[in-house]
Scaffold this active site. Structure first.
Site, PDB file in Angstrom:
ATOM      1  N   CYS A   1      44.432  16.685  82.420  1.00  0.00           N
ATOM      2  CA  CYS A   1      45.221  17.179  81.292  1.00  0.00           C
ATOM      3  C   CYS A   1      45.877  18.483  81.738  1.00  0.00           C
ATOM      4  O   CYS A   1      45.185  19.427  82.123  1.00  0.00           O
ATOM      5  CB  CYS A   1      44.251  17.417  80.135  1.00  0.00           C
ATOM      6  SG  CYS A   1      44.983  18.187  78.714  1.00  0.00           S
TER       7      CYS A   1
ATOM      8  N   CYS B   1      42.524  22.203  73.694  1.00  0.00           N
ATOM      9  CA  CYS B   1      43.738  22.799  74.208  1.00  0.00           C
ATOM     10  C   CYS B   1      43.772  24.327  74.085  1.00  0.00           C
ATOM     11  O   CYS B   1      43.718  24.866  73.003  1.00  0.00           O
ATOM     12  CB  CYS B   1      44.778  22.044  73.437  1.00  0.00           C
ATOM     13  SG  CYS B   1      46.280  22.480  72.877  1.00  0.00           S
TER      14      CYS B   1
ATOM     15  N   CYS C   1      44.588  24.937  66.638  1.00  0.00           N
ATOM     16  CA  CYS C   1      44.710  24.875  68.096  1.00  0.00           C
ATOM     17  C   CYS C   1      44.661  26.274  68.684  1.00  0.00           C
ATOM     18  O   CYS C   1      45.401  27.157  68.253  1.00  0.00           O
ATOM     19  CB  CYS C   1      46.028  24.200  68.461  1.00  0.00           C
ATOM     20  SG  CYS C   1      46.463  24.362  70.201  1.00  0.00           S
TER      21      CYS C   1
ATOM     22  N   SER D   1      51.724  13.970  68.134  1.00  0.00           N
ATOM     23  CA  SER D   1      50.622  14.574  67.380  1.00  0.00           C
ATOM     24  C   SER D   1      50.993  14.542  65.908  1.00  0.00           C
ATOM     25  O   SER D   1      51.798  15.340  65.440  1.00  0.00           O
ATOM     26  CB  SER D   1      50.402  16.005  67.868  1.00  0.00           C
ATOM     27  OG  SER D   1      49.933  15.968  69.190  1.00  0.00           O
ATOM     28  N   LEU D   2      50.418  13.594  65.205  1.00  0.00           N
ATOM     29  CA  LEU D   2      50.830  13.347  63.821  1.00  0.00           C
ATOM     30  C   LEU D   2      50.029  14.218  62.848  1.00  0.00           C
ATOM     31  O   LEU D   2      50.601  14.946  62.041  1.00  0.00           O
ATOM     32  CB  LEU D   2      50.646  11.848  63.528  1.00  0.00           C
ATOM     33  CG  LEU D   2      51.183  11.324  62.202  1.00  0.00           C
ATOM     34  CD1 LEU D   2      52.679  11.561  62.083  1.00  0.00           C
ATOM     35  CD2 LEU D   2      50.877   9.825  62.057  1.00  0.00           C
TER      36      LEU D   2
ATOM     37  N   SER E   1      52.683  14.381  75.418  1.00  0.00           N
ATOM     38  CA  SER E   1      52.360  14.515  73.998  1.00  0.00           C
ATOM     39  C   SER E   1      53.257  15.570  73.359  1.00  0.00           C
ATOM     40  O   SER E   1      53.445  16.652  73.903  1.00  0.00           O
ATOM     41  CB  SER E   1      50.888  14.939  73.868  1.00  0.00           C
ATOM     42  OG  SER E   1      50.545  15.136  72.515  1.00  0.00           O
TER      43      SER E   1
ATOM     44  N   CYS F   1      50.153  25.564  65.727  1.00  0.00           N
ATOM     45  CA  CYS F   1      49.252  24.751  64.894  1.00  0.00           C
ATOM     46  C   CYS F   1      47.955  25.536  64.698  1.00  0.00           C
ATOM     47  O   CYS F   1      47.349  25.991  65.677  1.00  0.00           O
ATOM     48  CB  CYS F   1      48.958  23.415  65.572  1.00  0.00           C
ATOM     49  SG  CYS F   1      50.455  22.519  66.025  1.00  0.00           S
TER      50      CYS F   1
HETATM   51  N1  SAH Z   1      51.852  20.513  72.149  1.00  0.00           N
HETATM   52  C1  SAH Z   1      51.618  19.136  72.358  1.00  0.00           C
HETATM   53  C2  SAH Z   1      50.717  18.838  73.536  1.00  0.00           C
HETATM   54  C3  SAH Z   1      49.570  19.784  73.752  1.00  0.00           C
HETATM   55  S1  SAH Z   1      48.331  19.751  72.488  1.00  0.00           S
HETATM   56  C4  SAH Z   1      51.082  18.486  71.108  1.00  0.00           C
HETATM   57  O1  SAH Z   1      50.724  19.186  70.169  1.00  0.00           O
HETATM   58  O2  SAH Z   1      51.078  17.266  71.066  1.00  0.00           O
HETATM   59  C5  SAH Z   1      47.500  18.257  72.924  1.00  0.00           C
HETATM   60  C6  SAH Z   1      46.655  17.676  71.835  1.00  0.00           C
HETATM   61  O3  SAH Z   1      45.515  18.499  71.579  1.00  0.00           O
HETATM   62  C7  SAH Z   1      47.410  17.551  70.513  1.00  0.00           C
HETATM   63  O4  SAH Z   1      47.305  16.254  69.993  1.00  0.00           O
HETATM   64  C8  SAH Z   1      46.705  18.571  69.669  1.00  0.00           C
HETATM   65  O5  SAH Z   1      46.809  18.270  68.324  1.00  0.00           O
HETATM   66  C9  SAH Z   1      45.289  18.509  70.196  1.00  0.00           C
HETATM   67  N2  SAH Z   1      44.451  19.621  69.781  1.00  0.00           N
HETATM   68  C10 SAH Z   1      44.769  20.920  69.703  1.00  0.00           C
HETATM   69  N3  SAH Z   1      43.741  21.656  69.243  1.00  0.00           N
HETATM   70  C11 SAH Z   1      42.729  20.797  69.020  1.00  0.00           C
HETATM   71  C12 SAH Z   1      41.399  20.943  68.514  1.00  0.00           C
HETATM   72  N4  SAH Z   1      40.915  22.124  68.167  1.00  0.00           N
HETATM   73  N5  SAH Z   1      40.645  19.833  68.421  1.00  0.00           N
HETATM   74  C13 SAH Z   1      41.113  18.618  68.773  1.00  0.00           C
HETATM   75  N6  SAH Z   1      42.370  18.415  69.230  1.00  0.00           N
HETATM   76  C14 SAH Z   1      43.169  19.497  69.354  1.00  0.00           C
HETATM   77 FE1  SF4 Z   2      50.360  22.705  68.301  1.00  0.00          FE
HETATM   78 FE2  SF4 Z   2      50.288  21.403  70.648  1.00  0.00          FE
HETATM   79 FE3  SF4 Z   2      51.278  23.902  70.490  1.00  0.00          FE
HETATM   80 FE4  SF4 Z   2      48.658  23.499  70.192  1.00  0.00          FE
HETATM   81  S1  SF4 Z   2      49.859  23.141  72.036  1.00  0.00           S
HETATM   82  S2  SF4 Z   2      49.999  24.825  68.940  1.00  0.00           S
HETATM   83  S3  SF4 Z   2      48.653  21.527  69.142  1.00  0.00           S
HETATM   84  S4  SF4 Z   2      52.119  22.085  69.508  1.00  0.00           S
END
Ligand code: SAH
Ligand code: SF4
Length: 421
Positions: A129, A360, A143, A241-242, A218, A140
């Site tokens: 990853c 992440c 995250c 990421s929905l 993603s 988000c």
């Molecule tokens: N920014 C992109 C890719 C990186 S994040 C995105 O958001 O898709 C990759 C994945 O990790 C995303 O699906 C995100 O929602 C998930 N993720 C982030 N923080 C997380 C957490 N605390 N627990 C589980 N999944 C998480």
């Molecule tokens: Fe949201 Fe993906 Fe950025 Fe984390 S890395 S803040 S999940 S968009």
């Protein structure tokens, strides 16, 4: 080890572009041109690419097929490695390994390597990853990368050198990387030019040579970026990421939703699936009492009914400074059942690496220094108020995150890529 600037400075793409370019961003053509300009035959390019991508050479000095003066010139013109490995953390009985990488400007990013043993009907997998940005502008709230905020885009070579670093590590164990997912730090579609260059290198049989179906990118839903990918045709698996099918809730969980609402994201993903014939993966981080209600399951089932899609439900990894935790497993199973009844293929994933914070961005966030208790209390309070309002169906009045500007990912130039040396 690469020669990196040891002091930590502000993340700056301009500063990093002033350093020699990374060798891994060079293509067979750019390297052949570099040798051509020195009156050297084009097969020299292949010797360098083999050393960079296959033999795991530690630097140009180990390319014994190159005359010594050329090795010296190569060493001066390119950085052999743009990421310095500055720590490994293991969990899951050593099956999950998180690497911290220090970049040329002192910024720290991460990659996570996961080993899945062979089982009935499938071979062993070694999935890496990787990060596409230092930090992330999307923000988000569940995250840890989002909490860091945006640092800078990664160079193509910095994206690729995470892969070369892990490939060298797994090779010492007699293994090889089988899958690459852009699910580390950052929003890949907000650094799309470089992500596409990196994917090309990963695909290229003369470089990493990994099949497109073993690569997943993603996105949190950068709609113009998805359109651009659709125009390019199948390159990799697209994951979206929905997290929520209802706008009020998704506004809170994925602040980008205030700019590109969920209906537009799913419409763009649908067009992508139709045009490429490739199934979309939807990721849903399951947060207890927040996005796991029956109402949310039904809304998601209606949204995705009949689509060429697969949903992954993933219990939220605990992240410091949020008021939230993972949904309980029975709740996740109930959510999955609702989706399946609507004909939506659904898998429950068990997250990896919790004890090392492989969610992440989490570990790099630890290194960024903890916010004050007052800041944490305020943040929690705000999230509780916001998610409660969202559950009542009220849309967020908060602004779209900054750094998610107009035209992003839509083909607009995102700045200079690495020079050819
Ligand atoms: N920014 C992109 C890719 C990186 S994040 C995105 O958001 O898709 C990759 C994945 O990790 C995303 O699906 C995100 O929602 C998930 N993720 C982030 N923080 C997380 C957490 N605390 N627990 C589980 N999944 C998480
Ligand atoms: Fe949201 Fe993906 Fe950025 Fe984390 S890395 S803040 S999940 S968009």
């Amino acid at each position: 080890m690469p020669s990196v600037v040891p002091t930590i400075i502000q993340p700056s793409l301009a500063a990093i572009l002033a350093l020699p370019p990374g060798i891994s961003a060079e293509t067979p053509e750019t390297l052949a041109a570099w040798f051509g300009a020195r009156g050297e035959p084009s097969f020299r390019a292949r010797q360098v690419l083999d050393a960079a991508w296959r033999t795991g050479a530690a630097g140009p000095d180990e390319i014994t097929t190159l005359p010594a003066p050329l090795r010296a010139e190569l060493a001066a013109a390119f950085r052999w490695d743009t990421v310095a490995d500055s720590g490994l953390q293991l969990s899951d009985g050593n099956a999950t390994e998180k690497a911290l990488h220090r970049l040329g400007d002192g910024v720290v990013i991460e990659s996570v390597l996961m080993h899945f043993p062979a089982g009935p009907g499938h071979r062993e997998r070694n999935t890496l990853c990787i990060s596409s940005q230092a930090g992330c502008a999307v923000g988000c709230p569940f995250c840890a990368t989002g909490e860091l905020g945006f640092g800078r885009d990664l160079l193509t070579s910095e994206i690729l050198d995470q892969v070369r670093s892990a490939a060298r590590r797994v090779a010492t164990r007699g293994r090889r990387l089988t899958n690459i997912v852009f699910m580390g730090m950052g929003e890949p579609l907000l650094n799309l030019d470089r992500v596409l260059e990196a994917v090309e290198a990963l695909n290229d049989p003369k470089r990493f040579g990994l099949g497109a179906r073993h690569i997943t990118v993603s996105t949190s839903g950068v709609v113009p970026g998805i359109w651009r990918l659709t125009a390019l045709g199948p390159q990799f698996t697209l994951a979206v990421s929905l997290h929520a099918a209802r706008d009020p809730l998704r506004d809170v969980l994925v602040p980008l939703n205030r700019r590109w609402p969920v209906s537009e994201v799913v419409e763009a993903a649908r067009e992508h699936a139709d045009a490429t014939g490739r199934r979309i993966t939807y990721e849903v981080t399951m947060i207890g009492g927040v996005n796991d209600t029956d109402l949310d399951a039904q809304a998601m089932a209606e949204l995705l009914r009949g689509d060429l899609a697969h949903v992954n439900l993933i219990p939220m990894n605990p992240v410091a400074h949020t008021p939230w935790t993972a949904s309980p497993m029975p709740v996740i199973e109930r959510f999955a059942a609702t989706l399946r009844r609507a004909g939506v293929e659904t898998t429950i994933r068990h997250n990896r690496g919790q004890e090392i914070g492989a969610a992440c961005g989490q570990l790099a966030a630890d290194h960024a220094g903890a916010p004050t208790p007052a800041v944490v209390a305020h943040r929690r309070e705000r999230l509780i108020v916001q998610s409660a309002a969202a559950l009542r169906g009220e849309r967020s009045r908060e602004p779209v995150p900054t750094g998610v500007g107009a035209g992003v990912g839509a083909g607009a130039a995102t700045g200079a890529s690495e020079g050819g040396g």
